[in-house]
Design a protein around this motif. Structure first.
Motif, PDB file in Angstrom:
ATOM      1  N   MET A  27       0.833  -1.202   0.000  1.00 38.45           N
ATOM      2  CA  MET A  27       0.000   0.000   0.000  1.00 38.45           C
ATOM      3  C   MET A  27       0.871   1.256   0.000  1.00 38.45           C
ATOM      4  N   ARG A  28       1.910   1.223   0.845  1.00 41.15           N
ATOM      5  CA  ARG A  28       2.782   2.397   0.950  1.00 41.15           C
ATOM      6  C   ARG A  28       3.481   2.666  -0.379  1.00 41.15           C
ATOM      7  N   GLU A  29       3.943   1.585  -1.016  1.00 42.75           N
ATOM      8  CA  GLU A  29       4.631   1.751  -2.298  1.00 42.75           C
ATOM      9  C   GLU A  29       3.699   2.322  -3.355  1.00 42.75           C
ATOM     10  N   SER A  30       2.448   1.809  -3.371  1.00 44.47           N
ATOM     11  CA  SER A  30       1.531   2.303  -4.404  1.00 44.47           C
ATOM     12  C   SER A  30       1.202   3.775  -4.161  1.00 44.47           C
ATOM     13  N   PHE A  31       1.064   4.182  -2.892  1.00 44.36           N
ATOM     14  CA  PHE A  31       0.810   5.604  -2.623  1.00 44.36           C
ATOM     15  C   PHE A  31       2.024   6.451  -3.000  1.00 44.36           C
ATOM     16  N   ARG A  32       3.205   5.879  -2.771  1.00 42.79           N
ATOM     17  CA  ARG A  32       4.430   6.611  -3.101  1.00 42.79           C
ATOM     18  C   ARG A  32       4.567   6.809  -4.601  1.00 42.79           C
ATOM     19  N   MET A  33       4.151   5.788  -5.338  1.00 41.56           N
ATOM     20  CA  MET A  33       4.284   5.886  -6.794  1.00 41.56           C
ATOM     21  C   MET A  33       3.252   6.813  -7.428  1.00 41.56           C
ATOM     22  N   LEU A  34       2.239   7.174  -6.649  1.00 40.77           N
ATOM     23  CA  LEU A  34       1.282   8.153  -7.167  1.00 40.77           C
ATOM     24  C   LEU A  34       1.972   9.493  -7.386  1.00 40.77           C
ATOM     25  N   ARG A  35       2.980   9.757  -6.558  1.00 40.27           N
ATOM     26  CA  ARG A  35       3.717  11.019  -6.678  1.00 40.27           C
ATOM     27  C   ARG A  35       5.206  10.701  -6.498  1.00 40.27           C
ATOM     28  N   PRO A  36       5.817  10.189  -7.563  1.00 41.32           N
ATOM     29  CA  PRO A  36       7.186   9.677  -7.434  1.00 41.32           C
ATOM     30  C   PRO A  36       8.203  10.727  -7.014  1.00 41.32           C
ATOM     31  N   THR A  37       7.955  11.994  -7.325  1.00 41.77           N
ATOM     32  CA  THR A  37       8.933  13.017  -6.939  1.00 41.77           C
ATOM     33  C   THR A  37       8.710  13.471  -5.489  1.00 41.77           C
ATOM     34  N   GLY A  38       7.703  12.903  -4.860  1.00 41.95           N
ATOM     35  CA  GLY A  38       7.402  13.273  -3.474  1.00 41.95           C
ATOM     36  C   GLY A  38       8.576  13.024  -2.553  1.00 41.95           C
ATOM     37  N   ASP A  39       9.302  11.940  -2.797  1.00 45.02           N
ATOM     38  CA  ASP A  39      10.463  11.625  -1.960  1.00 45.02           C
ATOM     39  C   ASP A  39      11.531  12.708  -2.074  1.00 45.02           C
ATOM     40  N   GLY A  40      11.758  13.141  -3.311  1.00 47.18           N
ATOM     41  CA  GLY A  40      12.742  14.214  -3.542  1.00 47.18           C
ATOM     42  C   GLY A  40      12.324  15.461  -2.782  1.00 47.18           C
ATOM     43  N   ALA A  41      11.035  15.805  -2.883  1.00 53.23           N
ATOM     44  CA  ALA A  41      10.529  17.004  -2.209  1.00 53.23           C
ATOM     45  C   ALA A  41      10.680  16.856  -0.696  1.00 53.23           C
ATOM     46  N   LYS A  42      10.458  15.640  -0.218  1.00 52.95           N
ATOM     47  CA  LYS A  42      10.537  15.388   1.226  1.00 52.95           C
ATOM     48  C   LYS A  42      11.960  15.645   1.745  1.00 52.95           C
ATOM     49  N   TRP A  43      12.935  15.066   1.049  1.00 54.46           N
ATOM     50  CA  TRP A  43      14.325  15.220   1.490  1.00 54.46           C
ATOM     51  C   TRP A  43      14.810  16.654   1.303  1.00 54.46           C
ATOM     52  N   HIS A  44      14.392  17.263   0.194  1.00 57.00           N
ATOM     53  CA  HIS A  44      14.783  18.640  -0.057  1.00 57.00           C
ATOM     54  C   HIS A  44      14.187  19.551   1.013  1.00 57.00           C
ATOM     55  N   GLY A  45      12.937  19.269   1.382  1.00 57.02           N
ATOM     56  CA  GLY A  45      12.266  20.051   2.432  1.00 57.02           C
ATOM     57  C   GLY A  45      13.015  19.954   3.740  1.00 57.02           C
ATOM     58  N   LEU A  46      13.440  18.754   4.088  1.00 58.55           N
ATOM     59  CA  LEU A  46      14.178  18.575   5.344  1.00 58.55           C
ATOM     60  C   LEU A  46      15.511  19.308   5.288  1.00 58.55           C
ATOM     61  N   TRP A  47      16.197  19.146   4.175  1.00 57.84           N
ATOM     62  CA  TRP A  47      17.515  19.779   4.050  1.00 57.84           C
ATOM     63  C   TRP A  47      17.413  21.305   4.170  1.00 57.84           C
ATOM     64  N   SER A  48      16.388  21.862   3.524  1.00 54.49           N
ATOM     65  CA  SER A  48      16.313  23.316   3.509  1.00 54.49           C
ATOM     66  C   SER A  48      15.832  23.896   4.844  1.00 54.49           C
ATOM     67  N   ARG A  49      15.245  23.072   5.728  1.00 58.17           N
ATOM     68  CA  ARG A  49      14.768  23.622   7.007  1.00 58.17           C
ATOM     69  C   ARG A  49      15.331  22.853   8.195  1.00 58.17           C
ATOM     70  N   VAL A  50      16.469  22.229   7.987  1.00 62.54           N
ATOM     71  CA  VAL A  50      17.002  21.340   9.022  1.00 62.54           C
ATOM     72  C   VAL A  50      17.425  22.088  10.301  1.00 62.54           C
ATOM     73  N   GLU A  51      17.660  23.404  10.180  1.00 62.13           N
ATOM     74  CA  GLU A  51      18.051  24.169  11.383  1.00 62.13           C
ATOM     75  C   GLU A  51      16.877  24.351  12.333  1.00 62.13           C
ATOM     76  N   ASP A  52      15.681  24.249  11.807  1.00 65.86           N
ATOM     77  CA  ASP A  52      14.473  24.494  12.595  1.00 65.86           C
ATOM     78  C   ASP A  52      14.111  23.222  13.380  1.00 65.86           C
ATOM     79  N   GLU A  53      14.274  23.269  14.693  1.00 71.51           N
ATOM     80  CA  GLU A  53      14.077  22.064  15.500  1.00 71.51           C
ATOM     81  C   GLU A  53      12.626  21.564  15.447  1.00 71.51           C
ATOM     82  N   GLY A  54      11.696  22.542  15.454  1.00 75.09           N
ATOM     83  CA  GLY A  54      10.273  22.185  15.377  1.00 75.09           C
ATOM     84  C   GLY A  54       9.968  21.433  14.094  1.00 75.09           C
TER      85      GLY A  54
END
Lengths: 354, 158
Positions: free
Chosen positions: A208-235
């Motif tokens: 199920m998780r894989e099929s949801f992930r494949m609905l938006r394959p670039t979502g993973d990239g956005a997720k990691w990029h989001g973390l990287w760009s706001r990693v200083e923010d503890e919240g």
């Protein structure tokens, strides 16, 4: 040139923080506690539990919440300040929440009707009994259903409306043929439903998780990029880690229930098209008698607004006077909407309305 | 955090790169996910699942031959426990319904008793009122005459 150098230095710092954070998470040192709002278990039915979140003072009507069967309930109580439950309880609503638990292989043959009719009916019954025994403030519940939990609840309320005053569906698929890519994949000619259920028993959470992930394959990239760009923010780091933890903690869908759900909902689109007999009686949203408020998330790639608002066309159409159906779109994705600031406010506004 | 593109050209460049990458990847994935090859892959999951089911059955047969408890045995046992729990819950439902009915009956019985008592009180009051002397028809002219008139009235009622 100086600006570029500063930016590069900042990015270097950020990258080292990012690497440290990932190492900390991998070592298990960074663990987030979710679902921390105080509650008590009022009732158990097989793996399912009815959780009660008591307000300091009961000032408003009781709320009954049906969570999705395929995830843990804690997305509604992820972190302090990022919790739908916390806001509802804080406003004085007693909250009764259905946690479906984790079905095992012994539940593979449990039919869908067991969840939709028996378990939900029993949970609503016990919630109302608790209301009567404690405050006696209401003899009907205001019900909220999220995702698949909303679909189950919508079916239940259409079939047994007596215990409910009104219904709010959040990111709840009703018109399954409007589910975009998921609907295309789930066509009978593409999706080997019987082979999967016969071979695997319960439908595995990983698939199920894989099929949801494949609905938006670039979502993973956005997720990691989001973390990287706001990693200083503890919240933000804590929220990111909590969401990751929740996302990785899926639940298998009981096999026979899954077979019926996919066949009727995805293959036949029976909630809109009709003609679904569940355990000998029709699932007819046209007989839905209580007012409904449907909420969709603006960037939901799992349940697009068209799928969620399908209830407008189906609900109460068989009645001489159809009940009121209202719709609302809230900013966010399918999961993100639950931890955003807008959802609790929208729910409180709906609960306060008459 | 919003990036000031005028002072942070590196960040702006980075953002632009990311957006371009995301757009290109998205378009490529769209093609992949809507291609017949992808649907064939989805279909192939079916035989894989069936093979897994057969493997599980084979493992169970092997364990059974060795007189060891199999996964199916454990599942069967758990199902029995679940069924027992189901029956208990069904009994609990029935007991709660009986309790509801008893409470409703008690309430109705109490209501009926109250109504009967009220009716008795009303009947008693009516009979007392009927038994009570009729009020004097003439107004007394003087205190002495009033006493006489009242006595007369009481006698008249008898």
């Amino acid at each position: 040139m100086i600006a570029l150098s500063d930016a590069a230095r900042r990015d270097l710092d950020r990258t080292s923080q990012f690497a440290l954070f990932l190492a900390e998470r991998a070592s298990g040192a960074f663990r987030v506690t979710t679902g921390a709002s105080p509650h008590q278990v009022l009732h158990r039915d097989n793996k399912a539990r009815l959780l009660y979140f008591a307000p300091v003072e009961v000032a408003r009507r009781p709320v009954f919440v049906s969570m999705p069967l395929i995830n843990t309930w804690t997305i509604f109580d992820l972190l302090p300040g990022r919790s739908v439950i916390e806001r509802l309880v804080g406003a004085g609503h007693p909250v009764y929440l259905v946690d479906w638990g984790r079905p095992g292989p012994e539940d593979a043959e449990t039919p869908l009707a067991r969840y939709v009719d028996t378990t939900l009916g029993r949970m609503a019954d016990r919630a109302l009994r608790h209301v009567a025994a404690t405050t006696g403030a209401a003899d009907q519940l205001d019900a909220i259903g999220y995702c698949v939990g909303g679909t189950f609840l919508t079916m239940h309320v259409a079939r047994a409306p007596a215990r409910f005053r009104r219904l709010c569906t959040l990111a709840t698929p009703i018109d399954f043929h409007a589910s975009g890519r998921l609907a295309a994949w789930s066509k009978p000619e593409h999706f080997p439903l019987d082979a999967l259920v016969d071979g695997l028993g319960n439908y595995p959470k990983e698939m199920m998780r894989e099929s949801f992930r494949m609905l938006r394959p670039t979502g993973d990239g956005a997720k990691w990029h989001g973390l990287w760009s706001r990693v200083e923010d503890e919240g933000f780091r804590t929220l990111w880690a909590a969401l990751e933890q929740w996302n990785g903690d899926g639940v298998d869908f009981p096999g026979e229930a899954y077979r019926e759900y996919v066949r009727r909902c995805y293959f036949d689109n029976a909630l809109v098209a009709g003609g679904w007999m569940l355990d000998g009686s029709p699932v007819d949203l046209g007989r839905g008698a209580v007012p409904v408020h449907a909420i969709a998330a603006s960037a939901d790639h799992i349940v697009p607004a068209a799928a969620a608002f399908g209830i407008e066309r189906a609900w109460g159409r068989a009645l001489p006077v159809a009940p009121r159906v209202t719709t609302q779109t809230i900013r966010g994705g399918h999961v993100g909407v639950c931890v955003g600031r807008d959802l609790p406010e929208a729910l409180l506004a709906w609960l306060a309305s008459e | 955090m919003p990036v000031d593109k005028t002072t942070e050209p590196f960040a702006a460049f980075q953002g632009e790169m990311y957006n371009t990458w995301e757009k290109a990847m998205g378009a490529w994935w769209d093609q992949v996910l809507e291609s017949p090859a992808f649907y064939d892959t989805v279909k192939s999951v079916g035989p894989m699942a069936q093979a897994r089911g057969q493997y599980r059955q084979a493992m169970d047969s092997a364990l059974r031959e060795l007189q060891l408890p199999t996964r199916d045995d454990v599942v069967r046992l758990t199902k029995i426990v679940t069924q027992v729990e189901d029956r208990l819950l069904a009994q609990e439902d029935l007991l709660l319904q009986v309790q509801d009915r008893l409470i409703a009956m008690e309430r109705e019985a109490l209501k009926a008793r109250i109504e009967a008592a009220e009716a008795r009180i009303a009947a008693e009051a009516a009979s007392r009122a009927a038994a009570a002397p009729a009020p004097a028809e003439t107004a007394p002219a003087a205190p002495a005459a009033a006493s006489t008139s009242a006595n007369t009235g009481r006698r008249g009622a008898r």
